[in-house]
Scaffold this motif. Structure first.
Motif, PDB file in Angstrom:
ATOM      1  N   TYR A   1       0.890   4.153  -2.839  1.00 53.37           N
ATOM      2  CA  TYR A   1       0.733   5.570  -2.511  1.00 53.37           C
ATOM      3  C   TYR A   1       1.771   6.412  -3.248  1.00 53.37           C
TER       4      TYR A   1
ATOM      5  N   ASN B   1       0.821  -1.207   0.000  1.00 54.17           N
ATOM      6  CA  ASN B   1       0.000   0.000   0.000  1.00 54.17           C
ATOM      7  C   ASN B   1       0.859   1.263   0.000  1.00 54.17           C
TER       8      ASN B   1
ATOM      9  N   ALA C   1      -5.785   0.018  -6.095  1.00 54.26           N
ATOM     10  CA  ALA C   1      -5.857   1.484  -6.015  1.00 54.26           C
ATOM     11  C   ALA C   1      -6.228   2.082  -7.362  1.00 54.26           C
TER      12      ALA C   1
END
Length: 236
Positions: free
Chosen positions: A26, A22, A177
Motif C-alpha cells: 500500500y 499488504n 498488487a
C-alpha cells in the motif's frame, strides 16, 4: 481491485498466514501514485520517497520498490544519497528497542537470512548470492530506466521472485498488487499456481489434494511472468 483483494495469494497469505506485506505494498502504491502525477514538484518527490522508505522500514524485502522509486525520480547521485538515508532511517527505527532487545534485533532482523528451498536460486543455498542479488537489483533499475513506473514496480517484484537467493512464502504476494494493475495471461497463471501451492502447503491451508504443486512450479510461473513482461513491447 478484486484482482488484488480476492486474489488467493493475497487472501491466503494475509488471512491464513498472517503476513502484513499488504501494508508495505500500500505504501509503495502511494509512492507510485505521487510519482506519476502530471505536475510533480520537489515536495511531491520527497513524499514519494518517504512512502517508499516507510515500506522499506516496515519490511526490508520491499527494498526493490524503494530503489525503483528513487531511481525514477532522482539522478544517480541523489538517488544513492537518499537510499543511504533510507537505510539510516531503517536502523534508527530500532533505537527505542535496542537496550532490551539488541541481540535479538541483530540476530533476527539485521542478520535475517531467507530459507533455502526448492525454489530457483534459493535451492543453491549460497551465502555470497545475497550481496550479488542486492547489487543486481540496483543494476536492474538502470535497465528499466525508460519504462513506466507501474511497469517497473511489477518487473522489479518479479525480478525479486525469479532471482531471490532465499525464499519465504510471504514473498509470493509482492507482484500481486502491481499485477492487478496490468492483468495478463501470465498474471493468472501465477495466481493459479501460487494460490494452489499455498492451499497445499503445511505453512498455510495444508490441503492434501493440492500438496503435489511444488515450489518449483511456482518459480517457473514467476519466471515466465517476468520474462513475458520484460520482453513485452514497451508501447503496451
Amino acid at each position: 481491485a478484486s484482482y488484488f483483494y480476492l486474489n488467493p495469494v493475497s487472501f491466503l497469505l494475509t488471512g491464513v498466514h498472517g503476513q502484513f506485506e499488504n501494508v508495505c505494498l500500500y505504501f509503495l502504491l502511494l509512492a507510485v501514485r505521487l510519482a506519476v502525477q502530471p505536475v510533480l514538484d520537489e515536495n511531491g518527490h520527497r513524499r514519494a520517497w518517504l512512502w517508499a522508505t516507510a515500506a522499506f522500514v516496515l519490511k526490508h524485502l520491499t527494498f526493490f520498490g524503494l530503489v525503483l522509486v528513487v531511481r525514477h525520480l532522482f539522478d544517480r547521485q541523489r538517488a544513492l544519497r537518499l537510499l543511504i538515508l533510507s537505510v539510516v532511517l531503517f536502523a534508527v527505527s530500532f533505537l527505542p528497542y535496542w537496550r532490551g532487545a539488541g541481540e535479538e534485533i541483530v540476530s533476527n532482523v539485521l542478520g535475517y537470512r531467507s530459507h533455502s528451498a526448492p525454489y530457483g536460486l534459493a535451492a543453491l543455498n549460497l551465502r555470497w548470492l545475497g550481496p550479488l542479488f542486492v547489487a543486481a537489483l540496483w543494476a536492474y533499475s538502470f535497465i528499466l530506466a525508460n519504462r513506466r513506473l507501474s511497469t517497473k514496480m511489477l518487473l522489479g517484484s518479479l525480478f525479486f521472485l525469479t532471482f531471490t537467493p532465499g525464499f519465504g512464502p510471504q514473498y509470493l504476494i509482492l507482484p500481486i498488487a502491481f499485477g492487478a494493475l496490468r492483468p495478463s495471461k501470465a498474471f493468472f497463471i501465477y495466481t493459479f499456481t501460487a494460490g494452489a501451492h499455498l492451499l497445499g502447503s503445511y505453512h498455510n491451508m495444508g490441503i492434501e489434494a493440492f500438496s503435489w504443486i511444488s515450489l518449483w512450479a511456482v518459480w517457473l510461473a514467476a519466471a515466465y511472468w517476468w520474462g513475458s513482461e520484460q520482453f513485452k513491447r514497451r508501447a503496451k
